[in-house]
Write an enzyme that holds these catalytic residues in place. Structure first.
Site, PDB file in Angstrom:
ATOM      1  N   SER A  16      20.408 -10.816   8.541  1.00  6.19           N
ATOM      2  CA  SER A  16      19.780  -9.978   9.560  1.00  6.19           C
ATOM      3  C   SER A  16      20.716  -9.746  10.749  1.00  6.19           C
ATOM      4  O   SER A  16      20.501  -8.833  11.533  1.00  6.19           O
ATOM      5  CB  SER A  16      18.508 -10.656  10.056  1.00  6.19           C
ATOM      6  N   CYS A  52      21.057 -15.382   4.086  1.00 12.85           N
ATOM      7  CA  CYS A  52      19.896 -15.435   4.965  1.00 12.85           C
ATOM      8  C   CYS A  52      18.809 -16.208   4.218  1.00 12.85           C
ATOM      9  O   CYS A  52      18.466 -15.857   3.086  1.00 12.85           O
ATOM     10  CB  CYS A  52      19.427 -14.007   5.243  1.00 12.85           C
ATOM     11  N   ASN A  53      18.317 -17.270   4.836  1.00 12.56           N
ATOM     12  CA  ASN A  53      17.276 -18.077   4.179  1.00 12.56           C
ATOM     13  C   ASN A  53      15.967 -17.321   4.053  1.00 12.56           C
ATOM     14  O   ASN A  53      15.249 -17.460   3.068  1.00 12.56           O
ATOM     15  CB  ASN A  53      17.021 -19.358   4.972  1.00 12.56           C
ATOM     16  N   CYS A  81      18.530 -22.104   8.049  1.00 14.46           N
ATOM     17  CA  CYS A  81      18.725 -20.748   8.570  1.00 14.46           C
ATOM     18  C   CYS A  81      20.223 -20.628   8.825  1.00 14.46           C
ATOM     19  O   CYS A  81      20.822 -21.542   9.418  1.00 14.46           O
ATOM     20  CB  CYS A  81      17.951 -20.561   9.877  1.00 14.46           C
ATOM     21  N   HIS A 130      21.835 -18.981  10.813  1.00 10.73           N
ATOM     22  CA  HIS A 130      22.227 -18.934  12.231  1.00 10.73           C
ATOM     23  C   HIS A 130      22.464 -20.337  12.805  1.00 10.73           C
ATOM     24  O   HIS A 130      23.201 -20.503  13.767  1.00 10.73           O
ATOM     25  CB  HIS A 130      21.129 -18.277  13.079  1.00 10.73           C
TER      26      HIS A 130
HETATM   27  N1  DGL Z   1      19.841 -16.051   9.397  1.00  8.61           N
HETATM   28  C1  DGL Z   1      18.612 -15.776   8.773  1.00  8.61           C
HETATM   29  C2  DGL Z   1      18.009 -16.902   8.018  1.00  8.61           C
HETATM   30  O1  DGL Z   1      18.769 -17.673   7.473  1.00  8.61           O
HETATM   31  C3  DGL Z   1      17.659 -14.876   9.476  1.00  8.61           C
HETATM   32  C4  DGL Z   1      17.185 -15.220  10.801  1.00  8.61           C
HETATM   33  C5  DGL Z   1      16.221 -14.156  11.279  1.00  8.61           C
HETATM   34  O2  DGL Z   1      16.591 -12.980  11.274  1.00  8.61           O
HETATM   35  O3  DGL Z   1      15.084 -14.507  11.612  1.00  8.61           O
HETATM   36  O4  DGL Z   1      16.823 -17.022   7.871  1.00  8.61           O
END
Ligand code: DGL
Length: 265
Positions: free
Chosen positions: A12, A74-75, A185, A187
């Site tokens: 994302s 992305c999880n 996640c 991030h």
């Molecule tokens: N980095 C993403 C994840 O691993 C998405 C985070 C998001 O957009 O809420 O879930």
């Protein structure tokens, strides 16, 4: 499929760069196409239908670019869209959940594993289901941390209020006596230091970046699809605010990101 074809990676926003970085470290000759769906960020609080829809558009975009494999970095998208995406294309799709599960099960000594992630990922129960399939006696504590992604996307991880947010979310993890924490996640590796500072340093952290990179490498080797002579070129695409992505992304990749193309899917 041509061995020189690029590898597609999407998230994302910035989070997938933590995965790209590890993949690039161990596969420096591959070429990459990264898509950050910044117009739709955060995915973690969207409905499953929305996430599947966004992910399908990105996968179609990457397929049109001729990629030889796709990494869902992305999880949230891995937890709700992977099966559908696999049914839509005939190249391998790698997700970020099962590699972290395997790693966490190997690491825990007291059979108490914590998982942090977005609301979508935590509500999907995909982590706890996969862990229980391996070992039903593992105690699992799952917590959604919806404020982490906006903090990271705004570049505020070093701000002092971030410590308070970390404390708010992670206090129940300490109370649950976990010895292993899955950063569910992509991030979250960006705020790893802040998480370490709050938790006991005996807690083992699990991220999926390295295990995914290793499975991709194994796949390319086994199927003789490695690009041995590529220049390691990366093309970046975002769906909104290329400038912000460039500023923060360069910091996370430890490398200047240039030529980000803005594209609406
Ligand atoms: N980095 C993403 C994840 O691993 C998405 C985070 C998001 O957009 O809420 O879930």
């Amino acid at each position: 499929m041509n061995n020189n074809a690029p590898i597609g990676i999407f998230d994302s926003g910035l989070g997938g760069l933590t995965v790209l970085k590890k993949i690039q470290d161990i596969l420096p000759n591959e070429n990459y196409i990264y898509f950050g769906d910044t117009a739709h960020l955060p995915y973690g609080s969207k409905s499953h239908e929305c996430i599947i829809d966004y992910s399908e558009n990105i996968v179609n975009f990457l397929l049109n670019k001729g990629v030889k494999a796709i990494i869902i970095a992305c999880n949230s998208a891995s937890s709700v869209a992977k099966t559908y995406l696999e049914s839509r294309c005939d190249i391998p799709i790698f997700e970020v959940i099962s590699p972290a599960v395997k790693n966490a099960i190997q690491l825990t000594s007291n059979n108490r594993i914590g998982i942090i992630g977005t609301e979508t990922t935590i509500q999907s129960k995909v982590y706890s289901q996969q862990i229980s399939e391996f070992n039903q006696s593992i105690h699992i504590k799952e917590i959604a941390c919806p404020l982490f992604v906006p903090i990271i996307e705004e570049g505020l991880e070093n701000n002092k209020f971030t410590c308070e947010v970390v404390k708010l979310y992670l206090t129940p993890m300490v109370e649950s006596a976990i010895d292993t924490l899955i950063l569910g996640c992509t991030h979250y590796p960006i705020i790893k230091e802040q998480l370490y500072n709050f938790l006991s340093n005996e807690i083992k952290f699990v991220t999926s970046d390295l295990p995914v990179a290793i499975s991709l490498k194994e796949y390319l080797e086994t199927n003789q699809k490695l690009n041995l002579n590529g220049s390691g070129k990366i093309e970046f695409y975002v769906s909104d605010d290329a400038e912000k992505f460039q500023n923060l992304g360069s910091k996370f990749l430890n490398n200047n990101i240039n030529n980000i193309q803005l594209i609406q899917l």
